[in-house]
Design a protein around this motif. Structure first.
Motif, PDB file in Angstrom:
ATOM      1  N   ASN A 151      34.460  54.639  33.957  1.00 31.41           N
ATOM      2  CA  ASN A 151      35.863  55.075  33.912  1.00 31.41           C
ATOM      3  C   ASN A 151      36.438  55.398  35.288  1.00 31.41           C
ATOM      4  OD1 ASN A 151      35.752  54.732  31.140  1.00 31.41           O
ATOM      5  ND2 ASN A 151      35.257  56.874  30.757  1.00 31.41           N
ATOM      6  N   GLY A 152      37.757  55.295  35.347  1.00 31.53           N
ATOM      7  CA  GLY A 152      38.459  55.539  36.586  1.00 31.53           C
ATOM      8  C   GLY A 152      38.110  54.503  37.643  1.00 31.53           C
ATOM      9  N   PRO A 153      38.632  54.671  38.846  1.00 28.54           N
ATOM     10  CA  PRO A 153      38.277  53.743  39.926  1.00 28.54           C
ATOM     11  C   PRO A 153      36.783  53.734  40.215  1.00 28.54           C
ATOM     12  CG  PRO A 153      39.508  55.641  40.776  1.00 28.54           C
ATOM     13  CD  PRO A 153      39.615  55.685  39.287  1.00 28.54           C
ATOM     14  N   TRP A 154      36.102  54.859  39.951  1.00 27.37           N
ATOM     15  CA  TRP A 154      34.662  54.929  40.176  1.00 27.37           C
ATOM     16  C   TRP A 154      33.923  53.977  39.238  1.00 27.37           C
ATOM     17  CZ3 TRP A 154      38.052  58.832  39.180  1.00 27.37           C
ATOM     18  CH2 TRP A 154      38.442  59.625  40.262  1.00 27.37           C
ATOM     19  N   GLY A 155      34.376  53.903  37.982  1.00 26.54           N
ATOM     20  CA  GLY A 155      33.796  52.954  37.054  1.00 26.54           C
ATOM     21  C   GLY A 155      34.083  51.518  37.452  1.00 26.54           C
ATOM     22  N   TYR A 156      35.278  51.283  37.940  1.00 24.53           N
ATOM     23  CA  TYR A 156      35.638  49.952  38.442  1.00 24.53           C
ATOM     24  C   TYR A 156      34.714  49.554  39.595  1.00 24.53           C
ATOM     25  CZ  TYR A 156      38.220  46.537  41.232  1.00 24.53           C
ATOM     26  OH  TYR A 156      38.573  45.449  41.968  1.00 24.53           O
ATOM     27  N   TYR A 157      34.515  50.471  40.541  1.00 27.88           N
ATOM     28  CA  TYR A 157      33.669  50.153  41.690  1.00 27.88           C
ATOM     29  C   TYR A 157      32.253  49.790  41.265  1.00 27.88           C
ATOM     30  CZ  TYR A 157      37.352  52.124  44.659  1.00 27.88           C
ATOM     31  OH  TYR A 157      38.543  52.381  45.294  1.00 27.88           O
ATOM     32  N   GLY A 158      31.800  50.349  40.120  1.00 26.95           N
ATOM     33  CA  GLY A 158      30.465  50.038  39.628  1.00 26.95           C
ATOM     34  C   GLY A 158      30.287  48.595  39.208  1.00 26.95           C
ATOM     35  N   PHE A 159      31.401  47.881  39.021  1.00 23.76           N
ATOM     36  CA  PHE A 159      31.343  46.461  38.684  1.00 23.76           C
ATOM     37  C   PHE A 159      31.682  45.583  39.893  1.00 23.76           C
ATOM     38  CE2 PHE A 159      31.703  48.316  34.466  1.00 23.76           C
ATOM     39  CZ  PHE A 159      30.793  47.547  33.768  1.00 23.76           C
ATOM     40  N   THR A 160      31.567  46.155  41.085  1.00 21.40           N
ATOM     41  CA  THR A 160      31.847  45.418  42.310  1.00 21.40           C
ATOM     42  C   THR A 160      30.708  45.584  43.306  1.00 21.40           C
ATOM     43  OG1 THR A 160      32.952  47.254  43.456  1.00 21.40           O
ATOM     44  CG2 THR A 160      34.313  45.876  42.015  1.00 21.40           C
ATOM     45  N   GLU A 161      30.706  44.687  44.276  1.00 20.69           N
ATOM     46  CA  GLU A 161      29.846  44.845  45.447  1.00 20.69           C
ATOM     47  C   GLU A 161      30.732  44.792  46.686  1.00 20.69           C
ATOM     48  OE1 GLU A 161      25.455  43.392  44.413  1.00 20.69           O
ATOM     49  OE2 GLU A 161      26.857  41.728  44.716  1.00 20.69           O
ATOM     50  N   ILE A 162      30.284  45.465  47.721  1.00 17.61           N
ATOM     51  CA  ILE A 162      31.076  45.579  48.944  1.00 17.61           C
ATOM     52  C   ILE A 162      30.808  44.390  49.866  1.00 17.61           C
ATOM     53  CG2 ILE A 162      31.190  46.850  51.125  1.00 17.61           C
ATOM     54  CD1 ILE A 162      31.084  49.419  49.544  1.00 17.61           C
ATOM     55  N   GLN A 163      31.893  43.865  50.415  1.00 24.91           N
ATOM     56  CA  GLN A 163      31.799  42.905  51.506  1.00 24.91           C
ATOM     57  C   GLN A 163      32.705  43.385  52.630  1.00 24.91           C
ATOM     58  OE1 GLN A 163      33.686  38.990  51.168  1.00 24.91           O
ATOM     59  NE2 GLN A 163      31.840  38.066  52.044  1.00 24.91           N
ATOM     60  N   VAL A 164      32.184  43.388  53.835  1.00 26.75           N
ATOM     61  CA  VAL A 164      32.988  43.730  55.006  1.00 26.75           C
ATOM     62  C   VAL A 164      33.479  42.443  55.645  1.00 26.75           C
ATOM     63  CG1 VAL A 164      33.012  44.793  57.296  1.00 26.75           C
ATOM     64  CG2 VAL A 164      31.745  45.874  55.416  1.00 26.75           C
ATOM     65  N   ILE A 165      34.777  42.336  55.822  1.00 25.54           N
ATOM     66  CA  ILE A 165      35.362  41.202  56.554  1.00 25.54           C
ATOM     67  C   ILE A 165      35.866  41.729  57.891  1.00 25.54           C
ATOM     68  CG2 ILE A 165      37.198  39.480  56.571  1.00 25.54           C
ATOM     69  CD1 ILE A 165      36.931  39.257  53.588  1.00 25.54           C
ATOM     70  N   TYR A 166      35.248  41.219  58.952  1.00 23.06           N
ATOM     71  CA  TYR A 166      35.564  41.686  60.294  1.00 23.06           C
ATOM     72  C   TYR A 166      36.201  40.541  61.086  1.00 23.06           C
ATOM     73  CZ  TYR A 166      35.129  44.094  64.770  1.00 23.06           C
ATOM     74  OH  TYR A 166      35.417  44.719  65.953  1.00 23.06           O
ATOM     75  N   ARG A 167      37.418  40.806  61.574  1.00 24.02           N
ATOM     76  CA  ARG A 167      38.155  39.820  62.359  1.00 24.02           C
ATOM     77  C   ARG A 167      38.279  40.320  63.795  1.00 24.02           C
ATOM     78  NH1 ARG A 167      43.286  38.744  58.462  1.00 24.02           N
ATOM     79  NH2 ARG A 167      42.869  40.899  57.864  1.00 24.02           N
ATOM     80  N   ALA A 168      37.658  39.584  64.722  1.00 21.59           N
ATOM     81  CA  ALA A 168      37.768  39.969  66.117  1.00 21.59           C
ATOM     82  C   ALA A 168      39.158  39.654  66.648  1.00 21.59           C
ATOM     83  CB  ALA A 168      36.708  39.220  66.950  1.00 21.59           C
ATOM     84  N   LYS A 169      39.625  40.490  67.564  1.00 22.63           N
ATOM     85  CA  LYS A 169      40.936  40.270  68.174  1.00 22.63           C
ATOM     86  C   LYS A 169      40.745  39.749  69.599  1.00 22.63           C
ATOM     87  CE  LYS A 169      43.522  43.672  65.485  1.00 22.63           C
ATOM     88  NZ  LYS A 169      44.355  44.906  65.529  1.00 22.63           N
TER      89      LYS A 169
END
Length: 467
Positions: free
Chosen positions: A449-467
């Motif tokens: 439940n809540g955004p915390w429950g939503y996050y439990g169905f996701t995995e994190i990816q970091v997208i890094y864009r160099a400037k």
């Protein structure tokens, strides 16, 4: 009853065999559910994997489909509600609440707005944390709230871009199978697959190579098996397991004021709620008055078939649970406990048990130390608040708890000392789609439940864009 079919890849699928579904109000089989074969499970998993490729890509499409699914459930409420009562036992009004609640969960997650997560934005680069779906999900649900607890999983999983294979309890498979039918033409094929069968099917699901996550609600013993089965493949797991919730009444509480709310917190859904009050700790000065008030509530509660007008408490859902509650109450009375109300089964067909209030009982009795999951509440006297907290926390359970007092600040301070995921003050069992629900200790892993429950169905990816 009409024939029930599974939903695999958006199409109806009959089982090679069927199993009987019992109406707990009569104790008799009233319908047959399909038994999913291993090959059919493979087909359901393949359908979920194929649908995932497209489903994950378009968030707006997912939101619209979820809202359409909610509307379809509401439109089918007149069909779903009596079916839920027939297989689960709860009164029609409570079954209707569960149906509409399932639609509400879909609507909440469809509308959930999540902030963009920028963790760096400077002359060196831009770093953003992106939440990606995990993949196909295996969802296994229990018999006490077969529809609502399914949507605790379905709604956030779909919103995040995952697809699912859902397996309901073999005690209550029908309403989930019917949901699969209702949503066949609403959701794209393979996004939601519904299969039915016994414990062996659950084991096949958790060990199957396709799902990347298992979301399970049920007993601690089975939850441990799910975790062990998922471990070799390093599947992500969310486990919402049992509870033995303690409620502590402080010495300034008014028994007449709190008795009704405590009774509701203990006997909601006939006590068949993982986070219901299972143990009640009271100070000696309030014991007699509170027990008398609770006993009066128990004696006045109307127990009966969920289809009968005015029924407040239906039957226990299944024979094994009925026998367990009967055994725990009999064990308590044999050990010296007094049944201030109830204490025995109701004569006649079905799995009916009198709402029971037990006193002259202490820690060490099985019905205090174990989770009864039924219409029986032990009332235990404590010496002081530290004693009550020590005893409330002296368990492997840690789902929920509550504290009752005329002074809400004092009660909140005590509630903060409870070792559990949710601690209520002067109420119990207040839940919403936006409120996180999680257990500590053996009562669970992960959050629903809540955004915390939503996050439990996701995995994190970091997208890094160099400037």
């Amino acid at each position: 009853m009409t024939d029930f079919t599974m939903t695999i890849g958006g199409k109806a699928a009959a089982g090679a065999a069927t199993f009987g579904v019992v109406n707990p109000a009569t104790g008799e089989v009233f319908a047959q559910a399909p038994e999913c074969t291993a090959d059919q499970l493979d087909s359901a998993m393949s359908a979920a994997a194929d649908a995932y490729v497209t489903w994950r890509k378009d968030e707006d499409t997912r939101r619209k489909a979820m809202l359409a699914a909610a509307e379809a459930i509401v439109a089918a409420a007149s069909e779903l509600t009596p079916l839920l009562t027939a297989e689960q036992g709860k009164p029609l009004s409570q079954a209707a609440t569960e149906v509409y609640g399932s639609a509400a969960w879909l609507k909440y997650f469809a509308g959930l707005e999540l902030p963009r997560e920028i963790i760096q934005d400077d002359k060196r680069g831009l770093a953003e944390v992106v939440r990606r779906p995990i993949g196909p999900v295996a969802a296994i649900t229990p018999w006490n709230f077969p529809l609502l607890l399914a949507f605790w999983k379905i709604a956030p999983a779909l919103r995040a871009g995952n697809t699912l294979v859902l397996k309901p309890s073999p005690f209550t498979p029908l309403v989930s199978l019917k949901i699969g039918e209702v949503l066949r033409d609403v959701l794209p094929p393979g996004v939601l697959n519904v299969v039915s069968g016994g414990n062996e099917l659950g084991g096949l699901m958790t060990a199957h190579p396709v799902p990347r996550k298992v979301s399970f609600t049920g007993s601690i013993a089975t939850g441990k098996k799910v975790a062990a089965s998922a471990a070799p493949d390093l599947k992500r797991v969310t486990l919402e397991l049992g509870g033995n919730d303690a409620a502590i009444v402080l010495d300034d509480a008014d028994p007449a004021e709190v008795a009704g709310k405590i009774f509701d917190g203990a006997f909601a859904n006939n006590g068949q709620v993982c986070s219901a009050i299972k143990r009640l700790y009271v100070p000696e000065n309030l014991h007699d008055e509170l027990v008398e008030a609770l006993a009066a509530k128990a004696k006045a509660a109307k127990v009966g078939d969920g289809t009968a007008e005015g029924t407040e408490l239906g039957p226990i859902n299944n024979r094994p649970q009925y026998e367990r509650v009967s055994e725990l109450v009999a064990d308590a009375v044999a050990g010296g406990a007094r049944a201030a109300a109830g204490g025995k089964s109701v004569d006649g067909p079905g799995y009916f048990f009198e709402p029971t209030i037990l006193d002259n009982i202490d820690d060490g009795a099985r019905i205090v130390d174990e989770e009864q999951f039924g219409p029986a509440l032990p009332v235990i006297v404590y010496r002081d608040v530290d004693d009550a907290l020590r005893r409330a926390n002296a368990t492997n359970f840690g789902l929920s708890g509550s504290v009752w007092s005329a002074d809400t600040d004092r009660a909140a301070a005590v509630a903060a000392e409870l070792e559990c995921g949710t601690a209520w003050v002067n109420t119990h069992l207040v839940l919403s789609p936006s409120q996180p629900f999680a257990g500590t200790k053996w009562s669970g892993i992960g959050v629903e439940n809540g955004p915390w429950g939503y996050y439990g169905f996701t995995e994190i990816q970091v997208i890094y864009r160099a400037k």
